[in-house]
Design a protein around this motif. Structure first.
Motif, PDB file in Angstrom:
ATOM      1  N   MET A   1       0.838  -1.177   0.000  1.00 45.58           N
ATOM      2  CA  MET A   1       0.000   0.000   0.000  1.00 45.58           C
ATOM      3  C   MET A   1       0.881   1.239   0.000  1.00 45.58           C
ATOM      4  SD  MET A   1      -3.096   1.117   2.558  1.00 45.58           S
ATOM      5  CE  MET A   1      -4.078  -0.245   1.993  1.00 45.58           C
ATOM      6  N   LYS A   2       0.484   2.222  -0.791  1.00 48.25           N
ATOM      7  CA  LYS A   2       1.192   3.492  -0.866  1.00 48.25           C
ATOM      8  C   LYS A   2       0.481   4.496   0.038  1.00 48.25           C
ATOM      9  CE  LYS A   2       2.524   7.052  -4.127  1.00 48.25           C
ATOM     10  NZ  LYS A   2       2.466   7.531  -5.498  1.00 48.25           N
ATOM     11  N   HIS A   3       1.256   5.376   0.645  1.00 50.51           N
ATOM     12  CA  HIS A   3       0.697   6.380   1.554  1.00 50.51           C
ATOM     13  C   HIS A   3       1.134   7.775   1.123  1.00 50.51           C
ATOM     14  CE1 HIS A   3      -0.203   2.984   4.123  1.00 50.51           C
ATOM     15  NE2 HIS A   3       1.054   2.619   3.970  1.00 50.51           N
ATOM     16  N   LYS A   4       0.181   8.678   1.116  1.00 45.15           N
ATOM     17  CA  LYS A   4       0.435  10.097   0.914  1.00 45.15           C
ATOM     18  C   LYS A   4      -0.020  10.804   2.182  1.00 45.15           C
ATOM     19  CE  LYS A   4      -0.494  10.172  -4.056  1.00 45.15           C
ATOM     20  NZ  LYS A   4      -1.325  10.787  -5.118  1.00 45.15           N
ATOM     21  N   VAL A   5       0.382  12.040   2.332  1.00 52.30           N
ATOM     22  CA  VAL A   5      -0.075  12.838   3.465  1.00 52.30           C
ATOM     23  C   VAL A   5      -0.565  14.181   2.936  1.00 52.30           C
ATOM     24  CG1 VAL A   5       0.572  13.986   5.607  1.00 52.30           C
ATOM     25  CG2 VAL A   5       1.445  11.697   5.113  1.00 52.30           C
ATOM     26  N   LYS A   6      -1.776  14.529   3.330  1.00 52.38           N
ATOM     27  CA  LYS A   6      -2.363  15.814   2.975  1.00 52.38           C
ATOM     28  C   LYS A   6      -2.342  16.716   4.211  1.00 52.38           C
ATOM     29  CE  LYS A   6      -6.698  17.868   1.391  1.00 52.38           C
ATOM     30  NZ  LYS A   6      -8.102  17.553   1.045  1.00 52.38           N
ATOM     31  N   VAL A   7      -1.869  17.927   4.030  1.00 53.33           N
ATOM     32  CA  VAL A   7      -1.829  18.922   5.107  1.00 53.33           C
ATOM     33  C   VAL A   7      -2.692  20.102   4.660  1.00 53.33           C
ATOM     34  CG1 VAL A   7      -0.361  20.479   6.437  1.00 53.33           C
ATOM     35  CG2 VAL A   7       0.491  18.203   5.803  1.00 53.33           C
ATOM     36  N   THR A   8      -3.612  20.512   5.532  1.00 56.13           N
ATOM     37  CA  THR A   8      -4.510  21.629   5.232  1.00 56.13           C
ATOM     38  C   THR A   8      -4.402  22.671   6.342  1.00 56.13           C
ATOM     39  OG1 THR A   8      -6.059  20.074   4.193  1.00 56.13           O
ATOM     40  CG2 THR A   8      -6.903  22.273   4.730  1.00 56.13           C
ATOM     41  N   VAL A   9      -4.280  23.924   5.956  1.00 52.99           N
ATOM     42  CA  VAL A   9      -4.314  25.023   6.936  1.00 52.99           C
ATOM     43  C   VAL A   9      -5.786  25.262   7.260  1.00 52.99           C
ATOM     44  CG1 VAL A   9      -3.805  27.449   7.387  1.00 52.99           C
ATOM     45  CG2 VAL A   9      -2.199  26.055   6.052  1.00 52.99           C
ATOM     46  N   ILE A  10      -6.167  24.982   8.518  1.00 55.82           N
ATOM     47  CA  ILE A  10      -7.574  25.122   8.886  1.00 55.82           C
ATOM     48  C   ILE A  10      -7.866  26.393   9.671  1.00 55.82           C
ATOM     49  CG2 ILE A  10      -8.086  22.665   8.694  1.00 55.82           C
ATOM     50  CD1 ILE A  10      -7.969  22.495  11.762  1.00 55.82           C
ATOM     51  N   ASP A  11      -6.830  27.048  10.186  1.00 51.98           N
ATOM     52  CA  ASP A  11      -7.068  28.301  10.902  1.00 51.98           C
ATOM     53  C   ASP A  11      -5.746  29.020  11.132  1.00 51.98           C
ATOM     54  OD1 ASP A  11      -8.539  30.314  12.109  1.00 51.98           O
ATOM     55  OD2 ASP A  11      -9.257  29.077  13.759  1.00 51.98           O
ATOM     56  N   LYS A 123      -4.356  20.606   9.752  1.00 53.56           N
ATOM     57  CA  LYS A 123      -4.945  19.266   9.792  1.00 53.56           C
ATOM     58  C   LYS A 123      -4.047  18.401   8.920  1.00 53.56           C
ATOM     59  CE  LYS A 123      -9.008  16.576   8.490  1.00 53.56           C
ATOM     60  NZ  LYS A 123     -10.306  16.635   7.783  1.00 53.56           N
ATOM     61  N   ILE A 124      -3.588  17.291   9.474  1.00 54.09           N
ATOM     62  CA  ILE A 124      -2.695  16.379   8.765  1.00 54.09           C
ATOM     63  C   ILE A 124      -3.423  15.051   8.602  1.00 54.09           C
ATOM     64  CG2 ILE A 124      -0.453  15.231   8.826  1.00 54.09           C
ATOM     65  CD1 ILE A 124       0.343  17.563  10.808  1.00 54.09           C
ATOM     66  N   GLU A 125      -3.469  14.543   7.378  1.00 57.15           N
ATOM     67  CA  GLU A 125      -4.201  13.303   7.087  1.00 57.15           C
ATOM     68  C   GLU A 125      -3.326  12.326   6.303  1.00 57.15           C
ATOM     69  OE1 GLU A 125      -8.371  14.211   5.489  1.00 57.15           O
ATOM     70  OE2 GLU A 125      -7.227  16.037   5.058  1.00 57.15           O
ATOM     71  N   ARG A 126      -3.237  11.097   6.784  1.00 57.27           N
ATOM     72  CA  ARG A 126      -2.598  10.031   6.003  1.00 57.27           C
ATOM     73  C   ARG A 126      -3.633   9.521   5.003  1.00 57.27           C
ATOM     74  NH1 ARG A 126      -2.324   5.498   9.388  1.00 57.27           N
ATOM     75  NH2 ARG A 126      -4.094   4.713   8.234  1.00 57.27           N
TER      76      ARG A 126
END
Length: 138
Positions: A1-11, A123-126
């Motif tokens: 399985m491949k994993h990416k990480v998404k980072v979003t500025v939420i505030d 917010k950090i999401e795998r």
């Protein structure tokens, strides 16, 4: 399985009373490096290794000029932000639990940079993706 990480500025926050009292520039204002809604995607594979380049060129969405945003094509992530988020990004890229038992979903984390007068909240999401090789063998 491949994993990416998404980072979003939420505030983003600003504490003018602290800036007035402690900062060399008492009117420093909000962090200029990030914008609410900025999104970044980190990959680590044979073609990309965004982690070891300080997140340079990971910006995938912004309301601002990409050249002026940390993580865009011209500027790596701010060192204070990178210090706060990099451990979770690295863990996620390896497929690990980012914050099991603390967050509702073990593949997510909410954290902020350590700038006490103008923190940015991320917010950090795998993101888990089936690899091409496993799809070929099924």
């Amino acid at each position: 399985m491949k994993h990416k990480v998404k980072v979003t500025v939420i505030d983003k926050k600003v504490y003018p009373e602290l800036q007035e009292k402690y900062c060399a520039d008492p009117k420093a204002g909000m962090c200029p490096c990030y914008n609410i809604g900025d999104e970044f995607v980190f990959e680590r594979d044979d073609e990309n290794d965004h982690f070891w380049h300080g997140g340079l060129n990971t910006l995938v969405k912004t309301s601002a000029d990409p050249d002026s945003v940390a993580g865009g094509p011209k500027m790596p992530h701010c060192s204070e932000a990178w210090d706060a988020i990099s451990r979770y990004i690295y863990t996620g890229l390896q497929g690990g639990s980012i914050m099991k038992g603390w967050m509702k979903r073990e593949n997510e984390m909410i954290c902020c940079c350590s700038d006490g007068t103008r923190p940015v909240i991320f917010k950090i999401e795998r993101i888990d993706e089936a690899s091409l090789h496993s799809a070929d063998t099924d």
